[in-house]
Design a protein around this motif. Structure first.
Motif, PDB file in Angstrom:
ATOM      1  N   CYS A   1      47.880  35.057  34.698  1.00 18.47           N
ATOM      2  CA  CYS A   1      48.965  33.407  35.028  1.00 18.47           C
ATOM      3  C   CYS A   1      50.666  34.526  35.891  1.00 18.47           C
ATOM      4  CB  CYS A   1      48.823  32.395  33.660  1.00 18.47           C
ATOM      5  SG  CYS A   1      47.436  31.569  33.672  1.00 18.47           S
ATOM      6  N   SER A   2      50.595  35.750  34.612  1.00 20.59           N
ATOM      7  CA  SER A   2      51.982  35.845  34.421  1.00 20.59           C
ATOM      8  C   SER A   2      51.482  36.712  35.781  1.00 20.59           C
ATOM      9  CB  SER A   2      52.067  37.480  33.863  1.00 20.59           C
ATOM     10  OG  SER A   2      52.572  37.959  33.494  1.00 20.59           O
TER      11      SER A   2
ATOM     12  N   LEU B   1      45.458  19.504  29.703  1.00 14.42           N
ATOM     13  CA  LEU B   1      46.659  20.395  30.016  1.00 14.42           C
ATOM     14  C   LEU B   1      46.251  20.998  31.195  1.00 14.42           C
ATOM     15  CD1 LEU B   1      46.052  22.341  26.413  1.00 14.42           C
ATOM     16  CD2 LEU B   1      47.941  20.534  26.912  1.00 14.42           C
TER      17      LEU B   1
ATOM     18  N   GLU C   1      50.434  28.881  28.494  1.00 12.02           N
ATOM     19  CA  GLU C   1      49.981  28.515  27.091  1.00 12.02           C
ATOM     20  C   GLU C   1      48.794  27.430  27.561  1.00 12.02           C
ATOM     21  OE1 GLU C   1      49.952  30.554  24.459  1.00 12.02           O
ATOM     22  OE2 GLU C   1      51.259  31.873  25.538  1.00 12.02           O
ATOM     23  N   ASP C   2      48.892  26.635  27.859  1.00  8.89           N
ATOM     24  CA  ASP C   2      48.205  25.838  28.069  1.00  8.89           C
ATOM     25  C   ASP C   2      46.689  25.635  28.353  1.00  8.89           C
ATOM     26  OD1 ASP C   2      49.963  24.217  27.335  1.00  8.89           O
ATOM     27  OD2 ASP C   2      50.715  22.590  28.699  1.00  8.89           O
TER      28      ASP C   2
ATOM     29  N   ASP D   1      54.661  29.434  35.119  1.00  8.19           N
ATOM     30  CA  ASP D   1      55.845  29.300  33.381  1.00  8.19           C
ATOM     31  C   ASP D   1      54.861  29.884  32.368  1.00  8.19           C
ATOM     32  OD1 ASP D   1      55.247  27.081  32.524  1.00  8.19           O
ATOM     33  OD2 ASP D   1      55.410  26.603  35.034  1.00  8.19           O
ATOM     34  N   VAL D   2      55.893  29.408  31.280  1.00  2.00           N
ATOM     35  CA  VAL D   2      55.456  29.594  30.316  1.00  2.00           C
ATOM     36  C   VAL D   2      54.705  28.789  29.536  1.00  2.00           C
ATOM     37  CG1 VAL D   2      55.565  31.134  27.847  1.00  2.00           C
ATOM     38  CG2 VAL D   2      57.403  31.944  29.822  1.00  2.00           C
ATOM     39  N   ASP D   3      55.004  27.879  29.594  1.00  2.00           N
ATOM     40  CA  ASP D   3      54.540  26.493  29.086  1.00  2.00           C
ATOM     41  C   ASP D   3      53.100  26.643  29.711  1.00  2.00           C
ATOM     42  OD1 ASP D   3      56.731  26.167  27.134  1.00  2.00           O
ATOM     43  OD2 ASP D   3      58.288  24.553  28.167  1.00  2.00           O
ATOM     44  N   THR D   4      52.575  26.077  31.206  1.00  2.00           N
ATOM     45  CA  THR D   4      51.905  26.174  31.507  1.00  2.00           C
ATOM     46  C   THR D   4      50.684  27.229  31.228  1.00  2.00           C
ATOM     47  OG1 THR D   4      52.883  25.255  33.715  1.00  2.00           O
ATOM     48  CG2 THR D   4      50.694  25.637  33.265  1.00  2.00           C
TER      49      THR D   4
END
Length: 115
Positions: free
Chosen positions: A27-28, A95, A38-39, A33-36
């Motif tokens: 993902c990185s 999510l 984490e989900d 984005d960080v929220d997505t």
């Protein structure tokens, strides 16, 4: 990076942590984005747990970043059996933007997640 895969045994929970790290790295690299991110990691873990609780011995996770981020987790080996996964599937559905479930003889054997 367009496609990346990892395969591991589901017997040890430490591998779940490694799978979450791989999902986060993918993902990185795709600038999620960080929220997505984490989900997505939560959904990856839930998908692996669905396969583990369904009696599979190992999981193969294939990540593809060609069009967004897609992860396909497939159960391998073991003694697959039906189970109750309503809560996990509801969480995953809430999510991620897309979730496809594949069943073989009523048993979930593959989960595809898309963000």
């Amino acid at each position: 990076m367009k496609k990346f895969s990892v395969e591991f045994n589901l017997c040890d929970s430490e591998y779940m942590t490694a799978l979450r790290l791989v999902a986060g790295a993918v993902c990185s690299a795709a600038d999620v984005d960080v929220d997505t991110l984490e989900d997505f990691k939560v959904c990856i873990t839930e998908s692996a747990l669905i396969l583990k609780n369904g009696g599979f011995e190992s999981v193969k996770a294939v990540f593809d970043t060609d069009k967004g981020v897609v992860a396909t987790l497939s159960g391998l080996g073991g003694k697959p059996e039906e189970g109750d996964y309503e809560l996990s599937l509801a969480l995953i559905g809430a999510l991620v933007s897309g979730c496809d479930i594949s069943k073989n003889k009523g048993i979930i054997d593959k989960v595809t997640l898309k963000i």
